[in-house]
Design a protein around this motif. Structure first.
Motif, PDB file in Angstrom:
ATOM      1  N   ASP A  12       0.833  -1.210   0.000  1.00 33.86           N
ATOM      2  CA  ASP A  12       0.000   0.000   0.000  1.00 33.86           C
ATOM      3  C   ASP A  12       0.868   1.261   0.000  1.00 33.86           C
ATOM      4  O   ASP A  12       0.585   2.223  -0.720  1.00 33.86           O
ATOM      5  N   VAL A  13       1.922   1.248   0.822  1.00 28.97           N
ATOM      6  CA  VAL A  13       2.811   2.404   0.884  1.00 28.97           C
ATOM      7  C   VAL A  13       3.544   2.568  -0.447  1.00 28.97           C
ATOM      8  O   VAL A  13       3.714   3.685  -0.951  1.00 28.97           O
ATOM      9  N   ALA A  16       1.220   4.131  -2.898  1.00 31.65           N
ATOM     10  CA  ALA A  16       1.017   5.547  -2.563  1.00 31.65           C
ATOM     11  C   ALA A  16       2.219   6.388  -2.992  1.00 31.65           C
ATOM     12  O   ALA A  16       2.059   7.460  -3.587  1.00 31.65           O
ATOM     13  N   ASN A  19       2.557   6.539  -6.917  1.00 29.06           N
ATOM     14  CA  ASN A  19       1.558   7.429  -7.504  1.00 29.06           C
ATOM     15  C   ASN A  19       1.774   8.887  -7.102  1.00 29.06           C
ATOM     16  O   ASN A  19       1.472   9.802  -7.866  1.00 29.06           O
ATOM     17  N   LEU A  20       2.342   9.095  -5.936  1.00 28.57           N
ATOM     18  CA  LEU A  20       2.645  10.458  -5.490  1.00 28.57           C
ATOM     19  C   LEU A  20       3.751  11.082  -6.338  1.00 28.57           C
ATOM     20  O   LEU A  20       3.647  12.229  -6.766  1.00 28.57           O
ATOM     21  N   ALA A  46       1.945   9.106   3.596  1.00 27.68           N
ATOM     22  CA  ALA A  46       1.988   7.759   3.011  1.00 27.68           C
ATOM     23  C   ALA A  46       2.660   6.756   3.947  1.00 27.68           C
ATOM     24  O   ALA A  46       2.326   5.574   3.938  1.00 27.68           O
ATOM     25  N   ARG A 156      -1.735   5.466 -13.221  1.00 25.14           N
ATOM     26  CA  ARG A 156      -1.481   5.190 -11.792  1.00 25.14           C
ATOM     27  C   ARG A 156      -1.375   3.681 -11.566  1.00 25.14           C
ATOM     28  O   ARG A 156      -2.010   2.889 -12.275  1.00 25.14           O
ATOM     29  N   TYR A 158      -1.540   0.124  -9.007  1.00 24.24           N
ATOM     30  CA  TYR A 158      -2.377  -0.412  -7.930  1.00 24.24           C
ATOM     31  C   TYR A 158      -1.969  -1.849  -7.635  1.00 24.24           C
ATOM     32  O   TYR A 158      -1.256  -2.482  -8.415  1.00 24.24           O
TER      33      TYR A 158
END
Ligand SMILES: [Zn+2]
Length: 188
Positions: A12-13, A16, A19-20, A46, A156, A158
Motif C-alpha cells: 500500500d505504501v 502511494a 503514484n505520489l 503515506a 497510476r 495499484y
C-alpha cells in the motif's frame, strides 16, 4: 488469496509513493507531483499509520523517493506479464537497499516476518521495506496482482486485492469513467 498484513501495508505504501512521485496522468488529467513542503507532507502521510506519525525531513523524503522510478518499473513490467524483468529490478532493489528479513513480535507477542534496511533509519528502512514487499508479491503467485490502470489518460499503479484478481483500474473513479464512455459509445 491474501497477503499478510505487513506485506499488504508495504505494498500500500509503495503504491502511494509511486503514484505520489510519478509525473504522468491520473484519473483523466495530467499529473505533476507536489513539491517542497507539500511533497514532504505527502510522503509523511503515506508512511504514517493512525497511531504512528512519520516525520521525515525534506532530505529523507527526497532520498526515500529515489526508489520510486524502479518501483514503478516493477509494476509496469508485471502488468505486461514480463515477470523476468520485474524480478530483475526487484533483485537489484533488494541488493541496493540491503533488505534483510527479521522476526518481530506484534502487540500480542505473535511473530511476523518484517523487513529492514542495514539500519532502522527512515530512508533505508522504508526503501528496504518497499523492495521486500514487491519481492514477496512477485515471489508468490501474486505477481500478477501488480497493475497499471488501463483507463485512458491514467497511468497510476495499484495492487489488485480482489478475490478473483480481475481489477483493471486504479480507482472506482477510473472504472466509472470507462463505464460512462462505453455507455456513451453504445447510445450514440
Ligand atoms: Zn486510473
Amino acid at each position: 488469496m491474501k497477503f499478510d498484513s505487513h506485506v499488504e501495508r508495504l505494498l500500500d505504501v509503495t503504491v502511494a509513493l509511486v503514484n505520489l512521485a510519478s509525473p504522468g496522468e491520473a484519473r483523466g488529467t495530467a499529473y505533476a507531483p507536489p513539491v517542497g513542503t507539500d511533497l514532504v507532507r505527502a510522503v509523511a502521510d503515506a508512511t504514517s499509520t493512525p497511531d504512528r506519525r512519520s516525520r521525515p525531513t525534506a532530505a529523507q523524503a527526497g532520498a526515500l523517493l529515489e526508489v520510486v522510478p524502479r518501483a514503478r518499473a516493477v509494476f509496469e513490467a508485471a502488468a505486461s506479464d514480463d515477470l523476468a524483468t520485474a524480478a530483475g529490478i526487484v533483485n537489484d532493489l533488494l541488493e541496493s537497499t540491503a533488505a534483510r528479513p527479521r522476526l518481530d513480535p506484534d502487540a500480542e507477542g505473535r511473530f511476523q516476518l518484517h523487513f529492514h534496511g542495514p539500519d532502522d533509519g527512515y530512508v533505508r528502512g522504508w526503501q528496504a521495506g518497499l523492495a521486500s514487499g514487491l519481492a514477496v508479491a512477485l515471489g508468490s503467485d501474486l505477481g500478477g496482482r501488480l497493475g497499471v490502470c488501463s483507463a485512458p489518460a491514467c497511468d497510476r499503479v495499484y495492487v489488485d486485492g480482489s478475490k478473483n484478481g480481475t481489477r483493471r483500474f486504479c480507482s472506482t473513479q477510473c472504472q466509472s469513467r470507462v463505464k460512462a464512455a462505453a455507455h456513451r459509445a453504445r447510445t450514440r
